[in-house]
Design a protein around this motif. Structure first.
Motif, PDB file in Angstrom:
ATOM      1  N   ASP A  72    -145.093-139.462   5.274  1.00 23.46           N
ATOM      2  CA  ASP A  72    -145.704-139.182   6.552  1.00 23.46           C
ATOM      3  C   ASP A  72    -146.104-140.914   6.434  1.00 23.46           C
ATOM      4  OD1 ASP A  72    -145.090-136.841   7.153  1.00 23.46           O
ATOM      5  OD2 ASP A  72    -147.358-136.030   7.539  1.00 23.46           O
ATOM      6  N   GLU A  73    -146.504-141.135   5.713  1.00 20.72           N
ATOM      7  CA  GLU A  73    -146.953-142.738   5.786  1.00 20.72           C
ATOM      8  C   GLU A  73    -146.077-143.147   5.489  1.00 20.72           C
ATOM      9  OE1 GLU A  73    -147.929-139.839   3.532  1.00 20.72           O
ATOM     10  OE2 GLU A  73    -150.218-140.102   4.588  1.00 20.72           O
ATOM     11  N   GLN A  74    -144.847-143.737   4.902  1.00 24.76           N
ATOM     12  CA  GLN A  74    -143.813-144.821   5.209  1.00 24.76           C
ATOM     13  C   GLN A  74    -142.838-144.011   6.504  1.00 24.76           C
ATOM     14  OE1 GLN A  74    -141.874-142.221   1.539  1.00 24.76           O
ATOM     15  NE2 GLN A  74    -141.921-144.325   0.903  1.00 24.76           N
ATOM     16  N   ILE A  75    -143.225-143.044   6.802  1.00 22.36           N
ATOM     17  CA  ILE A  75    -142.535-142.806   8.331  1.00 22.36           C
ATOM     18  C   ILE A  75    -143.444-143.711   9.732  1.00 22.36           C
ATOM     19  CG2 ILE A  75    -142.495-141.589   9.965  1.00 22.36           C
ATOM     20  CD1 ILE A  75    -141.831-139.224   8.387  1.00 22.36           C
ATOM     21  N   GLU A  76    -145.195-143.333   8.889  1.00 23.77           N
ATOM     22  CA  GLU A  76    -145.886-144.240  10.280  1.00 23.77           C
ATOM     23  C   GLU A  76    -145.718-145.652  10.281  1.00 23.77           C
ATOM     24  OE1 GLU A  76    -147.102-142.270  12.393  1.00 23.77           O
ATOM     25  OE2 GLU A  76    -147.652-140.906  11.893  1.00 23.77           O
ATOM     26  N   ALA A  77    -145.154-146.048   8.938  1.00 24.77           N
ATOM     27  CA  ALA A  77    -145.175-147.330   9.070  1.00 24.77           C
ATOM     28  C   ALA A  77    -144.243-148.336   9.507  1.00 24.77           C
ATOM     29  CB  ALA A  77    -145.092-147.944   7.553  1.00 24.77           C
ATOM     30  N   LEU A  78    -143.206-147.505   8.980  1.00 27.37           N
ATOM     31  CA  LEU A  78    -141.866-147.439   9.790  1.00 27.37           C
ATOM     32  C   LEU A  78    -142.146-147.771  11.718  1.00 27.37           C
ATOM     33  CD1 LEU A  78    -138.877-146.307   7.817  1.00 27.37           C
ATOM     34  CD2 LEU A  78    -138.879-149.273   8.022  1.00 27.37           C
ATOM     35  N   VAL A  79    -142.444-146.808  11.688  1.00 28.33           N
ATOM     36  CA  VAL A  79    -142.761-146.761  13.569  1.00 28.33           C
ATOM     37  C   VAL A  79    -143.544-147.490  13.830  1.00 28.33           C
ATOM     38  CG1 VAL A  79    -143.334-145.025  15.732  1.00 28.33           C
ATOM     39  CG2 VAL A  79    -142.774-143.832  13.133  1.00 28.33           C
ATOM     40  N   GLY A  80    -144.915-147.591  13.479  1.00 27.21           N
ATOM     41  CA  GLY A  80    -145.766-149.302  13.574  1.00 27.21           C
ATOM     42  C   GLY A  80    -144.568-150.477  13.790  1.00 27.21           C
ATOM     43  N   ALA A  81    -144.069-150.703  12.839  1.00 31.63           N
ATOM     44  CA  ALA A  81    -142.593-151.925  12.629  1.00 31.63           C
ATOM     45  C   ALA A  81    -141.800-152.075  14.336  1.00 31.63           C
ATOM     46  CB  ALA A  81    -142.032-151.643  11.805  1.00 31.63           C
ATOM     47  N   HIS A  82    -141.674-150.979  14.929  1.00 35.37           N
ATOM     48  CA  HIS A  82    -140.396-150.425  15.809  1.00 35.37           C
ATOM     49  C   HIS A  82    -141.643-151.054  17.184  1.00 35.37           C
ATOM     50  CE1 HIS A  82    -137.954-147.849  18.181  1.00 35.37           C
ATOM     51  NE2 HIS A  82    -139.366-147.517  18.890  1.00 35.37           N
ATOM     52  N   VAL A  83    -142.688-149.987  17.097  1.00 35.43           N
ATOM     53  CA  VAL A  83    -143.718-150.849  18.298  1.00 35.43           C
ATOM     54  C   VAL A  83    -143.329-152.427  18.204  1.00 35.43           C
ATOM     55  CG1 VAL A  83    -145.995-150.033  19.213  1.00 35.43           C
ATOM     56  CG2 VAL A  83    -144.188-147.890  18.133  1.00 35.43           C
ATOM     57  N   ALA A  84    -143.904-152.579  17.565  1.00 34.72           N
ATOM     58  CA  ALA A  84    -144.298-153.667  17.477  1.00 34.72           C
ATOM     59  C   ALA A  84    -143.129-154.803  17.665  1.00 34.72           C
ATOM     60  CB  ALA A  84    -144.323-154.256  16.015  1.00 34.72           C
ATOM     61  N   ALA A  85    -142.035-154.237  17.011  1.00 37.18           N
ATOM     62  CA  ALA A  85    -140.789-155.370  17.588  1.00 37.18           C
ATOM     63  C   ALA A  85    -140.852-154.610  19.033  1.00 37.18           C
ATOM     64  CB  ALA A  85    -140.031-154.804  16.675  1.00 37.18           C
ATOM     65  N   ARG A  86    -140.534-153.297  19.700  1.00 37.83           N
ATOM     66  CA  ARG A  86    -141.112-153.464  21.025  1.00 37.83           C
ATOM     67  C   ARG A  86    -141.521-153.534  21.402  1.00 37.83           C
ATOM     68  NH1 ARG A  86    -141.091-148.595  23.596  1.00 37.83           N
ATOM     69  NH2 ARG A  86    -139.215-148.223  24.935  1.00 37.83           N
ATOM     70  N   LYS A  87    -142.455-154.385  21.330  1.00 35.06           N
ATOM     71  CA  LYS A  87    -143.369-155.275  22.522  1.00 35.06           C
ATOM     72  C   LYS A  87    -143.236-156.082  22.937  1.00 35.06           C
ATOM     73  CE  LYS A  87    -148.129-152.708  22.200  1.00 35.06           C
ATOM     74  NZ  LYS A  87    -149.504-152.429  21.501  1.00 35.06           N
ATOM     75  N   ALA A  88    -142.459-156.576  21.756  1.00 42.31           N
ATOM     76  CA  ALA A  88    -141.852-157.964  21.788  1.00 42.31           C
ATOM     77  C   ALA A  88    -141.050-158.305  21.815  1.00 42.31           C
ATOM     78  CB  ALA A  88    -142.488-158.646  20.726  1.00 42.31           C
ATOM     79  N   ARG A  89    -140.480-157.418  22.698  1.00 42.16           N
ATOM     80  CA  ARG A  89    -138.966-156.975  23.646  1.00 42.16           C
ATOM     81  C   ARG A  89    -137.900-157.040  22.715  1.00 42.16           C
ATOM     82  NH1 ARG A  89    -139.596-155.321  27.887  1.00 42.16           N
ATOM     83  NH2 ARG A  89    -137.482-155.460  28.487  1.00 42.16           N
ATOM     84  N   ASN A  90    -138.011-157.334  20.964  1.00 37.21           N
ATOM     85  CA  ASN A  90    -137.204-157.778  20.257  1.00 37.21           C
ATOM     86  C   ASN A  90    -136.021-156.555  20.335  1.00 37.21           C
ATOM     87  OD1 ASN A  90    -135.830-157.963  18.208  1.00 37.21           O
ATOM     88  ND2 ASN A  90    -136.897-158.804  16.831  1.00 37.21           N
ATOM     89  N   PHE A  91    -135.381-155.530  20.562  1.00 37.70           N
ATOM     90  CA  PHE A  91    -135.086-154.752  21.023  1.00 37.70           C
ATOM     91  C   PHE A  91    -133.702-154.752  19.657  1.00 37.70           C
ATOM     92  CE2 PHE A  91    -135.883-155.316  25.581  1.00 37.70           C
ATOM     93  CZ  PHE A  91    -136.877-153.959  24.946  1.00 37.70           C
ATOM     94  N   LYS A  92    -133.190-155.441  19.393  1.00 37.02           N
ATOM     95  CA  LYS A  92    -132.541-155.549  17.932  1.00 37.02           C
ATOM     96  C   LYS A  92    -132.958-154.725  16.801  1.00 37.02           C
ATOM     97  CE  LYS A  92    -128.742-158.341  16.426  1.00 37.02           C
ATOM     98  NZ  LYS A  92    -128.201-159.655  15.904  1.00 37.02           N
ATOM     99  N   GLU A  93    -134.735-155.061  16.985  1.00 33.47           N
ATOM    100  CA  GLU A  93    -135.235-154.981  15.680  1.00 33.47           C
ATOM    101  C   GLU A  93    -135.583-153.734  15.823  1.00 33.47           C
ATOM    102  OE1 GLU A  93    -135.561-156.159  12.496  1.00 33.47           O
ATOM    103  OE2 GLU A  93    -137.696-155.685  11.514  1.00 33.47           O
ATOM    104  N   SER A  94    -135.990-153.492  16.742  1.00 29.28           N
ATOM    105  CA  SER A  94    -136.919-151.873  17.323  1.00 29.28           C
ATOM    106  C   SER A  94    -135.630-151.432  16.675  1.00 29.28           C
ATOM    107  CB  SER A  94    -137.393-152.381  18.919  1.00 29.28           C
ATOM    108  OG  SER A  94    -136.235-151.479  19.578  1.00 29.28           O
ATOM    109  N   ASP A  95    -134.670-151.454  17.381  1.00 30.15           N
ATOM    110  CA  ASP A  95    -133.438-150.412  17.256  1.00 30.15           C
ATOM    111  C   ASP A  95    -132.676-150.240  16.088  1.00 30.15           C
ATOM    112  OD1 ASP A  95    -133.120-150.321  20.172  1.00 30.15           O
ATOM    113  OD2 ASP A  95    -131.501-150.720  20.493  1.00 30.15           O
ATOM    114  N   ALA A  96    -132.770-151.078  15.742  1.00 33.20           N
ATOM    115  CA  ALA A  96    -132.836-151.156  13.886  1.00 33.20           C
ATOM    116  C   ALA A  96    -133.544-150.278  12.890  1.00 33.20           C
ATOM    117  CB  ALA A  96    -131.976-152.403  13.260  1.00 33.20           C
ATOM    118  N   ILE A  97    -134.655-150.482  13.701  1.00 28.04           N
ATOM    119  CA  ILE A  97    -135.761-149.175  12.626  1.00 28.04           C
ATOM    120  C   ILE A  97    -135.495-148.088  13.403  1.00 28.04           C
ATOM    121  CG2 ILE A  97    -138.473-148.865  12.239  1.00 28.04           C
ATOM    122  CD1 ILE A  97    -139.003-151.880  13.017  1.00 28.04           C
ATOM    123  N   ARG A  98    -135.279-147.864  14.623  1.00 24.97           N
ATOM    124  CA  ARG A  98    -135.685-146.527  15.119  1.00 24.97           C
ATOM    125  C   ARG A  98    -133.625-145.582  14.210  1.00 24.97           C
ATOM    126  NH1 ARG A  98    -135.177-146.148  21.265  1.00 24.97           N
ATOM    127  NH2 ARG A  98    -133.520-146.894  21.036  1.00 24.97           N
ATOM    128  N   GLY A  99    -132.597-146.221  14.137  1.00 24.65           N
ATOM    129  CA  GLY A  99    -131.481-145.965  13.853  1.00 24.65           C
ATOM    130  C   GLY A  99    -131.745-145.990  12.226  1.00 24.65           C
TER     131      GLY A  99
END
Length: 495
Positions: free
Chosen positions: A446-473
RNA sequence: GGCGCGGUAGCCAAGUGGUAAGGCAGAGGUCUGCAAAACCUCUAUCGUGAGUUCGAUUCUCACCCGCGCCUCCA
């Protein structure tokens, strides 16, 4: 409304009233541990598990005994072929059975007992029957039950004695029986076969006597309920009744519950048809244990269940829907309280109880919950599910899950166990990509997942959708689904 | 042959003497950066024939089909 069950003995649905002390004494025929259990076996065990869980939910205390049949013709044959003892042979499959029970979330009965640990008790019963002249000893040392001495023989399976003789095949090595319909209580030893030394001589028990001996030892001469697969009704259960009641003069089990066989893809499961599956087979094909359990539990136990791969996939989607709904309730909700939701929760709980009271109608039971899910989702979309509604709605979910036990996501861990087993013991056995992925997800904390989720949220907030989508993928490859909520938060779950 | 169970939408599956829960799948739509989730709408005259009834999918009968047990398959 009290719990009503179909009682094979009466042929009717009857109220299953508890005994005075509110303790349900029940005996369920367990596995013969000669091989890995197949899904047909587990339909029965899941059905009994539904019963025991509902009894507990209804406030009953349980003493549930399950036997392990660890000596029979197949076991003797196979252990002899492998040149090992009966116990050495059965140990492995007994262990596998317990693992499979865990895999499918089947609760352990209060008592699990082995046939071979109760040989003296069996011999004692037979001696008692012989003393009453109900059992007789053949020249070779075998003992048979004299059916002529038990007039009500056939009352469970509604068999006419005359027809048993007509249609029955005659086993050629049983020529020393007085009557064809008499059945073996004790089998004289044969060269090379497992045997036990007892007060009534050397040999091994017949099939039926173990259940009489163990049921009466742990539950008394008369008890509340006896369950098993429908095939056991005759001759196994009929013979248990005969042996036990002829000896004690008391009613053996008040209720008899029989679980129908399932079909696989519309046909009887058989090795020759190629539709024979163990639980492990299915997991290695990539199906989740929770899907298997949901499918097995979802059809009422007296209906012929058609077990299909479409059904398995549908079950997976259903379970996912419930898990997602629960996450939604556990998430943020607008403050306050909504009477319609409070009522919905209460009504659903009542409906679910009623459904199971009615001969364990699990289809109606889950139908009631899904009705709640839809209505609550609709309300939630409109912002009409409030924070104070979460608890009662979750209580309804919990009531459901006390029986079905599919909401906690233990699938990855469980699949990992099976995959590890296959790699260890079945080299060369096909392991699907889906099963491997699921097993891998177990190692993803769960910790590993949460870390990636955090990165995803940050990228999304910065509207860096390419990065956030990559993490989601990347998470999706590990079987993790992200859901971006309107308020910017993210919810994740294992698919 | 004897005894018993069942045939409900593409699939699975409840249910009732007064015109049929639920799940999955499919189509369209709403929401959304995209997804995901969710919601909305659409998809069945209940195996066939006859009978009883004001009215049957639900009761009765016949027939067709599937399944189970009839000595050790859950």
């Amino acid at each position: 409304m009290p719990l009503c069950l179909f009682n094979t003995l009466s042929g009717q649905v009857q109220e299953f009233a508890p005994s005075d002390d509110n303790l349900i004494r029940m005996y369920c025929c367990g596995p013969t541990v000669y091989d890995y259990g197949h899904i047909g076996n587990f339909r029965t065990f899941v059905a009994v598990d539904v019963l025991r869980r509902f009894l507990k939910q209804s406030g009953r205390k349980l003493r549930h005994v399950m036997n392990i049949t660890d000596v029979d013709d197949r076991i003797i044959e196979r252990s002899a072929a492998a040149a090992i003892t009966v116990r050495q042979y059965t140990e492995k499959y007994e262990q596998a059975f317990f693992e499979d029970m865990e895999l499918l979330g089947i609760e352990r009965p209060e008592l699990i007992v082995r046939a071979t640990d109760h040989i003296p008790e069996m011999a004692g019963l037979i001696a008692g029957l012989a003393a009453k002249d109900i059992a007789y000893r053949a020249d070779d040392g075998s003992y048979y039950f004299r059916i002529a001495r038990f007039p009500s023989y056939g009352k469970l399976s509604k068999k006419d004695l005359a027809h048993i003789e007509d249609g029955a095949r005659v086993d050629s090595d049983r020529f020393d029986k007085e009557e064809i319909r008499d059945f073996a209580l004790w089998k004289a030893p044969k060269p090379g076969e497992a045997k036990w030394q007892t007060a009534i001589g050397e040999g091994r028990p017949g099939w039926h006597i173990e259940c009489s001996a163990m049921a009466m030892k742990y539950l008394g001469p008369g008890f509340d309920l006896h369950a098993g697969g429908e095939d056991l009704m005759f001759p196994h259960h009929e013979n248990e009744i005969a042996q036990s009641e002829a000896l004690t003069g008391q009613v053996f089990a008040r209720f008899w519950m029989h679980v129908r066989f399932l079909l696989v893809e519309g046909q009887k499961m058989s090795k020759s048809l190629g539709n024979f599956y163990t639980v492990r087979d299915l997991v290695l094909m990539g199906h989740k244990p929770s899907s298997i359990r949901f499918l097995l539990a979802g059809a009422p136990y007296r209906k012929q269940l058609n077990f299909t791969f479409d059904g398995l996939n549908a079950a997976a989607s259903s379970v996912e829907r419930l898990r997602t709904f629960r996450l939604r309730l556990q998430g943020p909700l607008p403050p306050g309280r909504s009477e319609p939701m409070q009522r919905l929760a209460g009504n659903t709980q009542t409906a679910m109880r009623r459904a199971l009271d009615d001969d364990l109608n699990t289809a109606e039971f889950s139908g009631a919950l899904f009705e709640l899910v839809r209505q609550a989702n609709t309300a939630a979309d409109a912002g009409e599910v409030r924070s104070e509604d979460a608890a009662p709605l979750l209580a309804a979910l919990a009531q459901f899950d006390e029986i079905f036990d599919v909401l906690e996501d233990g699938d990855a861990q469980r699949a990992a166990v099976v995959v590890a087993w296959a790699q260890r013991e079945r080299p060369g056995m096909a392991i699907s990509a889906a099963a491997e992925r699921l097993a891998r997800a177990a190692a993803f904390t769960d910790e590993q997942i949460e870390a990636l989720v955090g990165a995803h949220v940050a990228a999304r907030k910065a509207r860096n959708f390419k990065e956030s989508d990559a993490i989601r993928g990347r998470l999706a490859e590990q079987g993790i689904v992200l859901e971006n909520m309107k308020d910017g938060t993210v919810r994740w779950r294992r698919k």
